[in-house]
Design a protein around this motif. Structure first.
Motif, short mmCIF file in Angstrom:
data_model
loop_
_atom_site.label_atom_id
_atom_site.label_comp_id
_atom_site.label_asym_id
_atom_site.label_seq_id
_atom_site.Cartn_x
_atom_site.Cartn_y
_atom_site.Cartn_z
N UNK A 156 0.75 -1.17 0.06
CA UNK A 156 0.00 -0.05 0.11
C UNK A 156 0.95 1.25 0.07
N UNK A 157 1.80 1.37 0.79
CA UNK A 157 2.75 2.50 1.02
C UNK A 157 3.51 2.68 -0.19
N UNK A 158 3.93 1.53 -0.54
CA UNK A 158 4.73 1.76 -1.97
C UNK A 158 3.97 2.25 -3.11
N UNK A 159 2.82 1.79 -3.03
CA UNK A 159 2.11 2.43 -4.16
C UNK A 159 1.64 3.91 -4.13
N UNK A 160 1.60 4.50 -2.65
CA UNK A 160 1.15 5.63 -2.46
C UNK A 160 2.50 6.46 -2.92
N UNK A 161 3.84 5.94 -2.37
CA UNK A 161 4.97 6.67 -2.91
C UNK A 161 5.07 6.81 -4.57
N UNK A 162 4.71 5.50 -5.01
CA UNK A 162 5.12 5.73 -6.68
C UNK A 162 3.79 6.57 -7.30
N UNK A 163 2.69 6.55 -6.83
CA UNK A 163 1.64 7.20 -7.18
C UNK A 163 2.16 8.89 -7.07
N UNK A 164 2.71 9.34 -5.84
CA UNK A 164 2.94 10.62 -5.70
C UNK A 164 4.30 11.16 -6.44
N UNK A 165 5.30 10.11 -6.69
CA UNK A 165 6.25 10.24 -7.50
C UNK A 165 6.01 10.54 -8.81
N UNK A 166 5.16 9.66 -9.31
CA UNK A 166 4.77 9.56 -10.69
C UNK A 166 3.86 10.92 -11.07
N UNK A 167 3.03 11.33 -10.12
CA UNK A 167 2.25 12.62 -10.43
C UNK A 167 3.03 13.84 -10.21
N UNK A 168 4.12 13.84 -9.47
CA UNK A 168 4.87 15.11 -9.38
C UNK A 168 5.91 15.11 -10.40
N UNK A 308 -1.64 10.71 2.18
CA UNK A 308 -1.83 9.57 1.79
C UNK A 308 -0.70 8.77 2.02
N UNK A 309 0.52 9.20 1.54
CA UNK A 309 1.73 8.35 1.83
C UNK A 309 2.09 8.35 3.35
N UNK A 310 1.65 9.33 4.23
CA UNK A 310 1.87 9.21 5.53
C UNK A 310 0.79 8.27 6.22
N UNK A 311 -0.40 8.14 5.70
CA UNK A 311 -1.05 7.11 6.00
C UNK A 311 -0.72 5.79 5.90
N UNK A 312 -0.22 5.42 4.59
CA UNK A 312 0.31 4.27 4.47
C UNK A 312 1.78 4.04 5.28
N UNK A 313 2.36 4.58 5.75
CA UNK A 313 3.53 4.61 6.36
C UNK A 313 3.17 4.29 8.01
N UNK A 314 2.23 4.89 8.60
CA UNK A 314 1.57 4.39 9.91
C UNK A 314 0.92 3.12 9.66
N UNK A 315 0.41 2.79 8.55
CA UNK A 315 -0.12 1.63 8.68
C UNK A 315 0.97 0.44 8.55
N UNK A 316 2.13 0.64 8.03
CA UNK A 316 3.24 -0.32 8.06
C UNK A 316 3.76 -0.22 9.44
N UNK A 317 3.89 0.77 10.19
CA UNK A 317 4.69 0.95 11.42
C UNK A 317 3.94 0.28 12.54
N UNK A 318 2.48 0.45 12.65
CA UNK A 318 1.72 -0.32 13.49
C UNK A 318 1.40 -1.62 13.29
N UNK A 319 1.58 -2.30 12.13
CA UNK A 319 1.53 -3.62 11.83
C UNK A 319 2.70 -4.40 12.62
N UNK A 320 3.69 -3.58 12.96
CA UNK A 320 4.68 -4.41 13.32
C UNK A 320 4.35 -4.50 14.96
N UNK A 321 3.59 -3.82 15.69
CA UNK A 321 2.86 -4.02 17.00
C UNK A 321 2.38 -5.40 16.98
#
Length: 471
Positions: A156-168, A308-321
């Motif tokens: 999810x987060x890599x999709x957000x990163x790639x979307x943001x990069x390609x859009x920019x 949305x990228x921030x949302x994805x990063x939080x999703x990853x970090x708290x999965x480690x919990x």
């Protein structure tokens, strides 16, 4: 990766266990990437094809319809032909979808390839956690299945990163022809096509992993299963696992109607309700329509994609919990804490929209709180629970039914969210998600047993013993 087809003389290897589970978890990565990449393409595709709200919802949710179809046949196929071959089929579907979406010549073609991708997601979403659940030693099973959810969140987060990069970088200079169309004029094509790379890696890697040892035992291939179990957890554990499997009552029906018997009624309700509620709580409304929701909260499109990228990063970090606590604290405490926090966060988000508090970071903060609560509870724990509560003989078919319930909820959210945002407004949309999320607290309290540290055979016996005690 080591040659896993040579079973003779196998020795215990933790590296082997992790590598195989990580390969299977790539199905979760593709699931997450394909699910999230759509968020950056919605407004672009809507403009290019002049879509109304219903067509916009169809573009998002058509893949979910494919998921429902994929799940419907994956359980029977995986029980008959094995978990591995069905995962290979899912990888081929992912690859065909990514390339097809990138090169589609019309909205109809785009929908067709999105449907094909949906088939792949549906298959992987059921078989990947099932395979990991059957492959992992009981004391590590929660952590290993949570790796699937971790891979999903990373996708999810890599999709957000790639979307943001390609859009920019869509306005960068490209040569004419297809490169200009894909990376500039219609950059959504590059966003969707990028999924071909991890799909190809997943496909190649699957040829280097073994079949599920429990499926091999079900098919009478005891020596192959024994060699794999020794490599996973050592010879003593292999003997214990095989003995427990052989002591199971083999009179159980192998058709799905076995699940509808009174002895497994609680398992059936858990398998149907927990996955469904994990979707109608609104998680994928944020995943699919996050930029639009953040735009309504006052963000620009580029800053919304950044949010949305921030949302994805939080999703990853708290999965480690969940990864580090699920086999220590158990499944139920994580569900109670996470679902309760998610309900509170959703209620506050709705109240902020209702009060017009759309300036400043508050809505994003509580969306992040909702995501974090979901990430250590509903997200991973749902896959762990549905992967371990069903009897061996019909686990594939039963988990397919549970995953089908998940995708029906996902489809409804994907299709109805744009209509709800336009018709009901953001506040009532989030309040409805809170109402839909809250029954999971009752289900956790009343129906779900604590399964940490139990073997799959022990959990199956638990249902039988509980039923006999009440009879």
């Amino acid at each position: 990766m080591m040659d896993t087809l040579k079973y003779t003389g196998a020795k215990k290897s933790s590296t082997y266990l992790y590598l195989v589970c990580l390969v299977a978890a790539l199905g979760g990565f593709l699931f997450g990437f394909d699910t999230a990449v759509i968020s950056g393409t919605v407004s672009l595709v809507k403009n290019d094809f002049s879509l109304d709200a219903v067509s916009e919802g169809w573009f998002v949710s058509c893949a979910l319809l494919g998921c429902i179809v994929g799940v419907s046949f994956s359980g029977k196929l995986s029980d008959k032909y094995g978990r591995k071959i069905v995962l290979i089929i899912s990888a081929v579907l992912f690859l065909a979808s990514a390339l097809g979406c990138m090169l589609s010549n019309s909205f109809t073609e785009l929908i067709i390839f999105r449907l094909i991708g949906g088939l792949g997601i549906g298959v992987a979403s059921m078989v990947s956690p099932l395979y990991i659940s059957e492959f992992s030693p009981s004391r590590y099973r929660g952590m290993m299945v949570s790796l699937y959810q971790l891979a999903l969140t990373i996708g999810i987060v890599l999709a957000y990163f790639s979307n943001a990069y390609l859009a920019n970088h869509a306005n960068d200079t490209y040569a004419g022809g297809s490169m200009h169309t894909i990376f500039s004029a219609e950059v959504w094509r590059a966003m969707l096509g990028l999924g071909a790379l991890p799909a190809a890696i997943f496909l190649v890697s699957l040829f280097m992993v073994p079949e599920s040892p429990r499926w091999l035992l079900l098919k009478g291939q005891k020596e192959k299963a024994r060699a794999i179990l020794i490599k996973i957890d050592g010879p003593d554990a292999a003997v214990t696992e095989i003995k427990a499997f052989e002591e199971q009552d083999d009179s159980d029906d192998t058709s799905l109607k076995e699940l509808f018997k009174p002895v497994y009624r609680k398992a059936l309700w858990i398998g149907l309700l927990l996955p469904f509620l994990s979707q109608v709580c609104g998680i994928n409304a944020v995943i699919y329509y996050g930029p639009r929701i953040l735009e309504q909260a006052g963000f620009t499109l580029n800053s919304a994609l950044g949010g949305q990228v921030t949302i994805g990063l939080v999703n990853v970090v708290f999965t480690f919990v969940a990864i580090f606590t699920i086999d220590k604290w158990g499944r139920k405490p994580l569900l109670f804490a996470g679902v309760g926090g998610a309900v509170i966060s959703l209620l506050i988000i709705g109240a902020l929209f209702a009060l017009g508090v759309t300036s400043g970071p508050w809505i994003l903060i509580f969306i992040l709180a909702f995501i974090s609560c979901f990430a250590f509870s509903f997200g991973p724990v749902c896959w762990v629970v549905v992967g371990e509560i069903f009897p061996n003989a019909i686990r594939g078919k039963a988990m397919a039914l549970a995953t089908l319930s998940l995708w029906i909820g996902n489809f409804l959210v994907g299709q109805l969210t744009p209509v709800m945002l336009e018709g009901l407004g953001s506040s009532w949309t989030f309040w409805l998600f809170a109402i839909c999320c809250s029954p999971a607290l009752w289900i956790t309290w009343k129906l779900i047993p604590e399964t940490k540290g139990r073997s799959l055979e022990n959990i199956e016996n638990y249902w039988k013993e509980t039923y006999k005690a009440k009879a």
